[in-house]
Write an enzyme that holds these catalytic residues in place. Structure first.
Site, PDB file in Angstrom:
ATOM      1  N   HIS A 123      10.282   2.106   5.124  1.00  0.00           N
ATOM      2  CA  HIS A 123      11.533   2.347   4.402  1.00  0.00           C
ATOM      3  C   HIS A 123      12.489   3.018   5.386  1.00  0.00           C
ATOM      4  CE1 HIS A 123      14.177   4.425   1.500  1.00  0.00           C
ATOM      5  NE2 HIS A 123      13.721   3.612   0.563  1.00  0.00           N
ATOM      6  N   ASP A 200       4.141   8.604   4.662  1.00  0.00           N
ATOM      7  CA  ASP A 200       5.183   8.488   3.645  1.00  0.00           C
ATOM      8  C   ASP A 200       4.476   8.042   2.367  1.00  0.00           C
ATOM      9  OD1 ASP A 200       7.057   7.624   1.867  1.00  0.00           O
ATOM     10  OD2 ASP A 200       8.211   6.445   3.286  1.00  0.00           O
ATOM     11  N   GLN A 203       5.351   5.678  -2.246  1.00  0.00           N
ATOM     12  CA  GLN A 203       4.771   4.646  -3.119  1.00  0.00           C
ATOM     13  C   GLN A 203       3.267   4.833  -3.304  1.00  0.00           C
ATOM     14  OE1 GLN A 203       6.616   2.461  -4.742  1.00  0.00           O
ATOM     15  NE2 GLN A 203       8.547   2.817  -3.684  1.00  0.00           N
ATOM     16  N   LYS A 226       9.488   8.972  -8.656  1.00  0.00           N
ATOM     17  CA  LYS A 226       8.722   7.726  -8.700  1.00  0.00           C
ATOM     18  C   LYS A 226       7.380   7.933  -9.404  1.00  0.00           C
ATOM     19  CE  LYS A 226      10.703   6.098  -4.339  1.00  0.00           C
ATOM     20  NZ  LYS A 226      11.687   5.085  -4.720  1.00  0.00           N
ATOM     21  N   CYS A 365      15.998  -1.013   0.971  1.00  0.00           N
ATOM     22  CA  CYS A 365      16.033   0.025   2.025  1.00  0.00           C
ATOM     23  C   CYS A 365      14.952  -0.229   3.078  1.00  0.00           C
ATOM     24  CB  CYS A 365      15.883   1.426   1.447  1.00  0.00           C
ATOM     25  SG  CYS A 365      17.237   1.891   0.405  1.00  0.00           S
TER      26      CYS A 365
HETATM   27  N1  PLP Z   1       9.753   5.773   1.358  1.00  0.00           N
HETATM   28  C1  PLP Z   1       9.408   4.773   0.541  1.00  0.00           C
HETATM   29  C2  PLP Z   1       8.200   3.937   0.876  1.00  0.00           C
HETATM   30  C3  PLP Z   1      10.150   4.518  -0.595  1.00  0.00           C
HETATM   31  O1  PLP Z   1       9.813   3.512  -1.410  1.00  0.00           O
HETATM   32  C4  PLP Z   1      11.265   5.336  -0.879  1.00  0.00           C
HETATM   33  C5  PLP Z   1      12.116   5.061  -2.059  1.00  0.00           C
HETATM   34  O2  PLP Z   1      12.236   3.945  -2.492  1.00  0.00           O
HETATM   35  C6  PLP Z   1      11.582   6.380  -0.007  1.00  0.00           C
HETATM   36  C7  PLP Z   1      10.802   6.569   1.097  1.00  0.00           C
HETATM   37  C8  PLP Z   1      12.748   7.288  -0.251  1.00  0.00           C
HETATM   38  O3  PLP Z   1      12.536   8.057  -1.384  1.00  0.00           O
HETATM   39  P1  PLP Z   1      13.675   9.017  -1.940  1.00  0.00           P
HETATM   40  O4  PLP Z   1      14.901   8.160  -2.094  1.00  0.00           O
HETATM   41  O5  PLP Z   1      13.139   9.480  -3.251  1.00  0.00           O
HETATM   42  O6  PLP Z   1      13.873  10.105  -0.955  1.00  0.00           O
END
Ligand code: PLP
Length: 407
Positions: A123, A200, A203, A226, A365
């Site tokens: 992401h 990270d 998910q 999430k 993203c």
């Molecule tokens: N990393 C992953 C794998 C994600 O799916 C997301 C959000 O979709 C993020 C990071 C970013 O999360 P946040 O927008 O809650 O900071």
């Protein structure tokens, strides 16, 4: 037995109508989940009965607010099986948590020529902070490529480890492909090569039981929104030995021990990284979300989602012209991204919306992984504990309708 009907009763939004008065079919939990009554009630109760700032007051409700806030931290610690609440830092979400590590650990420990390894399916939140740091400090960013089946090229990973990287920053579950990388072998290999690992978990943590001591990740980050909790709250887990040596990220109230006109001393963990007034009610909501997930059991949540995801993949493959990106079976997450020949993903999402079906279209993203597959965008359906087989049937019949419109 996973009782989805009972679960649905806890999510009133899922019984409201969607577009055209049709029943709502919510398949975008990868972007943000819905919240059960229990979470909304916990946050509302905080505001109506306890609201005060934390750590600062000697009066009764401030002490109660502090207790509620710190008890949420303890719930998170137990949920992750972390050794201490000193390892649980509240952030606004995954993005802030990764930036914190980049700006604090990275700024202190990375120098010109040092290497950081990411993957091709990260992401942007786990890519851009490292790119920014790389540009400033002349760090080399290495990338583990993704194979055609959506898994990581582990041969390349092993070669990259030989170059002596300082950090591996890897998603625990791809938000586009649903790929779950083999962290159980990747993390020990990284440690053997002398690298730290940041996972990270945006998910991962909402969907699969995550034990930081079994995983042995050095940093794990995730977002509350999430996993049934309010927006604006997230977590950085870090090993205490690492967090202790890291400089603060934000300066301000609460992160200090003493302040003089021209200097300050730093508070103990975890407060060193929690400057200013944090999202207190949201943290309490995250605690309630964890209670909810614990009551269901993370193993049951994972099993339900896995069954649903495999069923969805099977049914989607019967839609003419549809291609799924990512693993088609095995241990994979519940984000299923696809294209349909000749139809733009945004058109698919708009037409599904007319049927009351909420899916996401775009690059999610994660532009580089779309570039990898030479596509500008995908449509993504993502499932969570409140989804049912009926949702999958609606998705697939909606898609067949879309195909017939374009035929
Ligand atoms: N990393 C992953 C794998 C994600 O799916 C997301 C959000 O979709 C993020 C990071 C970013 O999360 P946040 O927008 O809650 O900071």
């Amino acid at each position: 037995m996973f009782n989805t009907q009972k679960i649905l009763n806890d999510f009133p939004i899922l019984t409201r109508p969607g577009a055209n008065g049709l029943p709502l079919c919510y398949l975008d939990s990868g972007a943000t989940s819905q919240r059960p009554n229990q979470v909304v009630a916990a946050a509302a109760r905080f505001y109506t009965e306890i609201n005060a700032n934390v750590h600062r007051g000697v009066y009764r409700i401030s002490e109660e607010a502090t207790e509620a806030y710190e008890s949420a931290r303890e719930k998170i610690r137990a949920f992750l099986n972390a050794g201490s609440t000193r390892e649980i830092i509240f952030t606004s979400g995954t993005t802030e948590a990764i930036n914190l590590v980049a700006r604090s650990w990275g700024a202190k420990n990375l120098n010109s020529g040092d290497r950081v390894v990411v993957t091709e399916f990260e992401h942007h939140s786990n890519l851009v902070p490292w790119q920014m740091l790389a540009a400033e400090k002349e760090i080399v960013l290495d990338v583990i490529p993704v194979l055609d089946d959506g898994t990581l090229d582990l041969d390349v990973y092993r070669e990259l480890l030989k170059l002596g990287p300082k950090l591996i920053a890897v998603s625990g579950m791809s938000n586009v492909l649903g790929t779950i990388p083999p962290l159980e072998s990747m993390i020990p290999a990284a440690h053997e090569a002398g690298a730290l690992v940041l996972v990270d978990g945006a998910q991962l943590v909402p969907h699969l039981k995550t034990d930081v001591r079994v995983l042995d990740a050095d940093f794990l980050v995730f977002s509350g929104h999430k996993m049934l909790a309010p927006t604006g709250i997230g977590v950085l887990y870090g090993k205490e030995t690492l967090l202790k040596e890291m400089p603060p990220f934000f300066g301000g109230g609460d992160m200090i021990r003493k302040v003089f006109l021209r200097s300050f001393t730093v508070a103990d963990l975890p407060y060193k990284f929690e400057a200013g007034t944090k999202p207190i009610a949201q943290a309490v909501g995250l605690g309630a979300a964890i209670d909810y997930l614990n009551l269901l059991g993370m193993d049951q949540v994972a099993a339900h989602e896995h069954e649903l995801t495999l069923r969805a993949i099977e049914s989607l493959q019967a839609v003419p012209g549809l291609t799924i990106y990512g693993p088609l079976g095995g241990n994979r997450g519940s984000a299923v991204s696809f294209t349909i020949e000749g139809i733009h993903p945004h058109d698919i999402a708009s037409l599904l919306d007319r049927e009351g079906i909420c899916v996401r279209a775009g690059h999610h993203c994660a532009m580089p992984i779309h570039d990898r597959f030479r596509i500008p965008a995908t449509t993504r359906a993502s499932f969570y504990l409140y989804n049912t087989e009926a949702d999958i049937e609606r998705l697939c019949s909606g898609l067949k309708k879309v195909v017939s419109i374009f035929a």
